[in-house]
Design a protein around this motif. Sequence first.
Motif, short mmCIF file in Angstrom:
data_model
loop_
_atom_site.label_atom_id
_atom_site.label_comp_id
_atom_site.label_asym_id
_atom_site.label_seq_id
_atom_site.Cartn_x
_atom_site.Cartn_y
_atom_site.Cartn_z
N CYS A 44 47.50 -3.10 -20.49
CA CYS A 44 46.11 -3.28 -20.08
C CYS A 44 45.49 -1.91 -19.82
O CYS A 44 46.19 -0.88 -19.78
CB CYS A 44 46.00 -4.18 -18.86
SG CYS A 44 46.88 -3.56 -17.42
N HIS A 45 44.20 -1.91 -19.70
CA HIS A 45 43.48 -0.65 -19.49
C HIS A 45 42.13 -0.94 -18.86
O HIS A 45 41.76 -2.11 -18.67
CB HIS A 45 43.29 0.09 -20.84
CG HIS A 45 42.39 -0.61 -21.80
ND1 HIS A 45 42.83 -1.38 -22.84
CD2 HIS A 45 41.02 -0.66 -21.86
CE1 HIS A 45 41.79 -1.86 -23.51
NE2 HIS A 45 40.68 -1.45 -22.94
N ARG A 46 41.41 0.12 -18.57
CA ARG A 46 40.00 -0.05 -18.19
C ARG A 46 39.22 1.16 -18.66
O ARG A 46 39.78 2.25 -18.85
CB ARG A 46 39.84 -0.24 -16.67
CG ARG A 46 39.87 1.05 -15.87
CD ARG A 46 39.70 0.78 -14.39
NE ARG A 46 39.27 2.02 -13.68
CZ ARG A 46 38.05 2.20 -13.18
NH1 ARG A 46 37.13 1.27 -13.28
NH2 ARG A 46 37.74 3.33 -12.55
N HIS A 53 31.80 -5.19 -18.35
CA HIS A 53 33.09 -5.72 -17.91
C HIS A 53 34.29 -4.89 -18.35
O HIS A 53 35.40 -5.10 -17.85
CB HIS A 53 33.23 -7.18 -18.33
CG HIS A 53 33.13 -7.42 -19.81
ND1 HIS A 53 32.99 -8.70 -20.34
CD2 HIS A 53 33.14 -6.56 -20.86
CE1 HIS A 53 32.93 -8.58 -21.65
NE2 HIS A 53 33.01 -7.31 -21.99
N CYS A 54 34.11 -3.93 -19.28
CA CYS A 54 35.25 -3.10 -19.68
C CYS A 54 35.66 -2.10 -18.60
O CYS A 54 36.69 -1.43 -18.73
CB CYS A 54 34.95 -2.38 -20.99
SG CYS A 54 35.03 -3.49 -22.41
N ALA A 55 34.85 -1.98 -17.53
CA ALA A 55 35.28 -1.15 -16.40
C ALA A 55 36.35 -1.85 -15.57
O ALA A 55 37.06 -1.20 -14.80
CB ALA A 55 34.08 -0.82 -15.52
N VAL A 57 39.96 -3.83 -15.12
CA VAL A 57 41.26 -3.84 -15.79
C VAL A 57 41.36 -5.12 -16.62
O VAL A 57 41.12 -6.21 -16.13
CB VAL A 57 42.41 -3.78 -14.76
CG1 VAL A 57 43.75 -3.96 -15.46
CG2 VAL A 57 42.37 -2.47 -13.98
N HIS A 58 41.66 -4.94 -17.91
CA HIS A 58 41.84 -6.09 -18.79
C HIS A 58 42.88 -5.74 -19.85
O HIS A 58 43.14 -4.57 -20.11
CB HIS A 58 40.51 -6.54 -19.43
CG HIS A 58 39.81 -5.48 -20.24
ND1 HIS A 58 39.35 -4.29 -19.70
CD2 HIS A 58 39.48 -5.42 -21.55
CE1 HIS A 58 38.76 -3.57 -20.63
NE2 HIS A 58 38.84 -4.22 -21.79
N GLY A 59 43.49 -6.77 -20.41
CA GLY A 59 44.65 -6.51 -21.24
C GLY A 59 44.60 -7.13 -22.62
O GLY A 59 43.83 -8.05 -22.88
N TYR A 60 45.39 -6.55 -23.51
CA TYR A 60 45.49 -7.01 -24.90
C TYR A 60 46.92 -6.90 -25.37
O TYR A 60 47.78 -6.32 -24.70
CB TYR A 60 44.63 -6.14 -25.82
CG TYR A 60 43.14 -6.28 -25.64
CD1 TYR A 60 42.48 -7.43 -26.05
CD2 TYR A 60 42.40 -5.24 -25.08
CE1 TYR A 60 41.11 -7.53 -25.90
CE2 TYR A 60 41.03 -5.34 -24.93
CZ TYR A 60 40.39 -6.49 -25.34
OH TYR A 60 39.04 -6.60 -25.19
N SER A 61 47.15 -7.41 -26.54
CA SER A 61 48.39 -7.17 -27.25
C SER A 61 48.07 -6.13 -28.33
O SER A 61 47.44 -6.44 -29.33
CB SER A 61 48.89 -8.47 -27.88
OG SER A 61 50.05 -8.23 -28.64
ZN LIG Z 1 37.06 -3.85 -23.15
#
Ligand SMILES: [Zn+2]
Length: 189
Positions: A44-46, A53-55, A57-61
């Motif tokens: 995850c990142h921010r 909303h990208c500020a 923390v959100h995650g991906y594969s």
């Molecule tokens: Zn984002």
Amino acid sequence: MPSPHTHAVSDPSPGHHGDSHPIRFHGAAAAYVSTKRYTDFSCCHRQPSHIGHCAFVHGYSRSFFFTFGAIELDRCGFVVDFGGLKELKAYLDDMFDHTLLLNEDDPLLDKFRELEAAGAAKIRTMPYGVGMEGTARHLCEYADKLVREMTKGRCWVESVESRENEKNSAIYTNPQAGMWGIQHTGVLR
Ligand SMILES: [Zn+2]
């Protein structure tokens, strides 16, 4: 700095397969390319400066798609022996497997470091930022150095695609792609 993608200049005779005449290359373009894909890294990142909303923390594969280039193949007929890329896979695991990616100048880095010390996260900072573009550039520079060392300059990275999901990716094209310097062609490595 000479510009990439110029043609090989012979020095003095071009040599042909089986010979070992030295040839000076100035970023000569690839004759062969091969590709390697590494998929499904959970992280995850921010984006601290994003207005939106990208500020958070959100995650991906994440997945990574490497394109390698060479003028000559190795003795097995490969651009690069993928079996020799264990160091690259280990680096991807260390950077992107269950990690929290942050910009080096994230204003909340110290707060996140406290969470890491408490056992809540494994933080990795990204020199060109956490986005797909910056990730692709960082991995291109890392892998280009690695494969050039591995193959004594025979092989390089053409480009890296960094993908966060099915829909979004970025591609970094290596401005230093190509063969540089003096090579003894015909001597397979
Ligand atoms: Zn984002």
